[in-house]
Design a protein around this motif. Structure first.
Motif, PDB file in Angstrom:
ATOM      1  N   LEU A 115     -61.086   1.337 -24.629  1.00  0.00           N
ATOM      2  CA  LEU A 115     -60.164   2.430 -24.929  1.00  0.00           C
ATOM      3  C   LEU A 115     -59.091   2.558 -23.859  1.00  0.00           C
ATOM      4  N   LYS A 116     -59.471   2.343 -22.619  1.00  0.00           N
ATOM      5  CA  LYS A 116     -58.499   2.427 -21.526  1.00  0.00           C
ATOM      6  C   LYS A 116     -57.397   1.386 -21.690  1.00  0.00           C
ATOM      7  N   GLU A 117     -57.758   0.204 -22.193  1.00  0.00           N
ATOM      8  CA  GLU A 117     -56.757  -0.833 -22.447  1.00  0.00           C
ATOM      9  C   GLU A 117     -55.721  -0.371 -23.465  1.00  0.00           C
ATOM     10  N   HIS A 118     -56.110   0.564 -24.324  1.00  0.00           N
ATOM     11  CA  HIS A 118     -55.201   1.088 -25.350  1.00  0.00           C
ATOM     12  C   HIS A 118     -54.612   2.443 -24.950  1.00  0.00           C
ATOM     13  N   ARG A 138     -51.099  13.168 -34.102  1.00  0.00           N
ATOM     14  CA  ARG A 138     -49.922  13.146 -34.978  1.00  0.00           C
ATOM     15  C   ARG A 138     -49.266  11.764 -35.015  1.00  0.00           C
ATOM     16  N   GLY A 139     -49.612  10.913 -34.065  1.00  0.00           N
ATOM     17  CA  GLY A 139     -48.966   9.618 -33.938  1.00  0.00           C
ATOM     18  C   GLY A 139     -49.461   8.612 -34.955  1.00  0.00           C
ATOM     19  N   PRO A 140     -49.034   7.346 -34.776  1.00  0.00           N
ATOM     20  CA  PRO A 140     -49.491   6.279 -35.689  1.00  0.00           C
ATOM     21  C   PRO A 140     -51.017   6.164 -35.671  1.00  0.00           C
ATOM     22  N   GLU A 141     -51.582   5.723 -36.769  1.00  0.00           N
ATOM     23  CA  GLU A 141     -53.036   5.535 -36.814  1.00  0.00           C
ATOM     24  C   GLU A 141     -53.457   4.534 -35.745  1.00  0.00           C
ATOM     25  N   PRO A 142     -54.447   4.880 -34.937  1.00  0.00           N
ATOM     26  CA  PRO A 142     -54.898   3.967 -33.881  1.00  0.00           C
ATOM     27  C   PRO A 142     -55.435   2.666 -34.471  1.00  0.00           C
ATOM     28  N   PRO A 143     -55.433   1.591 -33.680  1.00  0.00           N
ATOM     29  CA  PRO A 143     -56.001   0.319 -34.156  1.00  0.00           C
ATOM     30  C   PRO A 143     -57.466   0.474 -34.547  1.00  0.00           C
ATOM     31  N   LEU A 150     -64.418   4.869 -30.839  1.00  0.00           N
ATOM     32  CA  LEU A 150     -64.530   6.329 -30.817  1.00  0.00           C
ATOM     33  C   LEU A 150     -65.631   6.811 -31.762  1.00  0.00           C
ATOM     34  N   GLN A 151     -65.720   6.201 -32.938  1.00  0.00           N
ATOM     35  CA  GLN A 151     -66.753   6.616 -33.888  1.00  0.00           C
ATOM     36  C   GLN A 151     -68.143   6.284 -33.363  1.00  0.00           C
ATOM     37  N   GLY A 170     -52.033  21.635 -41.420  1.00  0.00           N
ATOM     38  CA  GLY A 170     -53.163  21.296 -42.263  1.00  0.00           C
ATOM     39  C   GLY A 170     -53.159  19.829 -42.670  1.00  0.00           C
ATOM     40  N   ASP A 171     -51.985  19.323 -43.014  1.00  0.00           N
ATOM     41  CA  ASP A 171     -51.878  17.927 -43.417  1.00  0.00           C
ATOM     42  C   ASP A 171     -52.181  16.996 -42.252  1.00  0.00           C
ATOM     43  N   GLU A 172     -51.750  17.347 -41.046  1.00  0.00           N
ATOM     44  CA  GLU A 172     -52.021  16.510 -39.871  1.00  0.00           C
ATOM     45  C   GLU A 172     -53.510  16.468 -39.555  1.00  0.00           C
ATOM     46  N   GLN A 173     -54.192  17.599 -39.689  1.00  0.00           N
ATOM     47  CA  GLN A 173     -55.633  17.597 -39.441  1.00  0.00           C
ATOM     48  C   GLN A 173     -56.367  16.775 -40.487  1.00  0.00           C
ATOM     49  N   CYS A 174     -55.937  16.868 -41.741  1.00  0.00           N
ATOM     50  CA  CYS A 174     -56.582  16.073 -42.796  1.00  0.00           C
ATOM     51  C   CYS A 174     -56.355  14.586 -42.559  1.00  0.00           C
ATOM     52  N   ARG A 175     -55.169  14.222 -42.154  1.00  0.00           N
ATOM     53  CA  ARG A 175     -54.891  12.807 -41.875  1.00  0.00           C
ATOM     54  C   ARG A 175     -55.805  12.286 -40.777  1.00  0.00           C
ATOM     55  N   ALA A 176     -55.957  13.046 -39.688  1.00  0.00           N
ATOM     56  CA  ALA A 176     -56.825  12.634 -38.593  1.00  0.00           C
ATOM     57  C   ALA A 176     -58.294  12.605 -39.025  1.00  0.00           C
ATOM     58  N   SER A 177     -58.680  13.498 -39.928  1.00  0.00           N
ATOM     59  CA  SER A 177     -60.063  13.534 -40.401  1.00  0.00           C
ATOM     60  C   SER A 177     -60.432  12.258 -41.133  1.00  0.00           C
ATOM     61  N   LYS A 178     -59.442  11.656 -41.791  1.00  0.00           N
ATOM     62  CA  LYS A 178     -59.693  10.440 -42.583  1.00  0.00           C
ATOM     63  C   LYS A 178     -59.735   9.177 -41.730  1.00  0.00           C
ATOM     64  N   PHE A 179     -59.703   9.323 -40.411  1.00  0.00           N
ATOM     65  CA  PHE A 179     -59.957   8.183 -39.528  1.00  0.00           C
ATOM     66  C   PHE A 179     -61.442   7.815 -39.500  1.00  0.00           C
TER      67      PHE A 179
END
Length: 431
Positions: A115-118, A138-143, A150-151, A170-179
């Motif tokens: 993770l530190k490398e990223h 809020r940024g681009p989906e992580p690799p 993280l999971q 609300g939309d930003e939280q939902c987007r992050a939830s779908k990671f």
């Protein structure tokens, strides 16, 4: 009459158990019922929540001509037939792997380095969980390798706090939830009028702002589903000035803390959800970490089945066994808090926190302060999101995912007609 606390009455062959205020078996009095009006899209309805244990129904009489299971609804609307359907899941037994060491594991050095490398920093929270720094939700989906690492840490240590996120929409939280997990939203809650979208469960200590009084007992979200939510998000929108924590407990470390004979006994138990009849094991192996863990919802369990030793079949636990189990489970999880143990934490939210938990690795509950008057605590607003399961959470033992009437009647007969099952409403409550 049982002491001065409860009474039994047989009506059409059904033995009912009515609660009375202040019963020492149940360890607390019943506070007032809290009512909330909220909406699903296109629908308005009122919910009623009562936090303590209430044992409403004990069994049914089995006759030679016909077997019938009936239950008293929490609303007191009289007798109603109860029946559920299910299908065989093909499992032959509860297949338990070896435990992955005692206590809460440390962060993986390999994951921390990756993770530190990223540009992502992972810092442990004592005694469980971790802080995530340097990742903007809020940024681009992580690799994929970042999300996978993280999971895995969520599965191992229970939860991650993504720091300094500001206030997500609300939309930003939902987007992050779908990671995470099944990578789809699975929303079953009511929708408060001020929720930003239908997937946000908006909670607050002010009912005009959000839904109040939710989750005062240890539980895992979505226990009424065959596929229990894989992950849950908690984003603090308004931090109260005087406390409003959420408590988290590591269910693998809790299993480790049980005496061996209790581990063996609990491994034979299966909970029956009060609202859906869905069956879940009290002991299971986590799907990612493979950690042997406990699982029980102390707010929506209608009854518990015990696999009979040395023979086929199950019995429904009787009143005393059931209350003892709930009290022991509650004590086990409470004993993880820092003043007693090292596998639970009361997390104090900071501005910008967005927490994601592995919903099969840890249980949680709201602190009492989370529901207190905003004039005393300050206003608290929390947005919750729930994520689709990665796979069904099955009970094992060759049982179907959902209890059938035949299964419950056989289990009642094995208990000599004394087993406890509560259908509908909130089931048996443990405060």
């Amino acid at each position: 009459k049982i002491g001065r606390f409860m009474f039994r009455a047989r009506v059409h062959g059904v033995c009912m158990l009515a609660p009375a205020t202040g019963c020492p078996l149940l360890r607390r009095c019943q506070p007032p019922i809290h009512q909330h009006t909220f909406r699903r899209p296109g629908q308005s309805f009122r919910s009623t929540a009562r936090p303590p244990i209430s044992l409403f129904v004990v069994g049914a009489v089995v006759t030679s001509k016909r077997r019938q299971l009936r239950c008293v609804s929490r609303a007191g609307s009289g007798m109603a037939s109860f029946g559920m359907t299910g299908h065989a899941n093909g499992a032959e037994s509860l297949d338990l792997a070896a435990a992955v060491g005692p206590g809460v594991p440390s962060l993986s050095a390999q994951s921390v380095a990756l993770l530190k490398e990223h540009g992502v920093i992972l810092e442990p929270i004592h005694p469980l969980g971790a802080k995530v720094l340097g990742l903007d939700l809020r940024g681009p989906e992580p690799p994929a390798v970042v999300l996978e690492a993280l999971q895995a840490e969520m599965a191992s240590r229970g939860f991650l706090v993504f720091k300094d996120q500001g206030v997500l929409s609300g939309d930003e939280q939902c987007r992050a939830s779908k990671f995470w997990g099944g990578r789809e939203m699975h929303s079953t809650h009511g929708v408060h009028p001020k929720a930003p979208n239908a997937h946000i469960f908006r909670l607050s200590n002010n009912p005009d702002v959000g839904i109040n009084g939710v989750g005062p007992q240890w539980h895992n979200d979505g226990s009424f589903e065959v596929g229990v939510f894989s992950h849950v998000g908690y984003h603090i929108v308004r931090v109260p000035e005087n406390g409003g924590d959420t408590c988290f407990v590591h269910q693998g470390a809790a299993y480790d803390a049980l005496p061996r004979e209790k581990q063996q006994y609990w491994s034979r138990l299966v909970s029956v959800n009060a609202t859906s009849g869905v069956l879940h094991p009290l002991v299971h192996d986590h799907p990612i970490s493979k950690r042997r863990s406990v699982y029980l919802h102390l707010g929506m369990t209608g009854g518990v089945l015990e696999k009979l030793e040395g023979k086929d079949g199950f019995r429904l636990l009787e009143e005393g066994d059931l209350v003892r189990l709930f009290n022991e489970y509650n004590d086990l999880l409470n004993n993880g808090l820092p003043d007693k143990g090292e596998y639970a934490v009361s997390y104090n939210y900071k501005e910008g926190d967005c927490i994601f938990i592995d919903n099969l690795a840890i249980a949680h509950k709201a602190s009492p302060q989370a529901h207190e008057d905003p004039g005393k605590q300050g206003l608290r607003i929390l947005h919750r999101t729930t994520v689709k399961a990665m796979r069904p959470f099955l009970p094992g033992f060759g049982l179907p995912p959902t209890a059938t009437r035949e299964l419950l009647m056989d289990a009642m007969e094995a208990a000599g007609g004394k087993g406890v099952f509560v259908a509908g409403g909130l089931g048996v409550r443990r405060g």
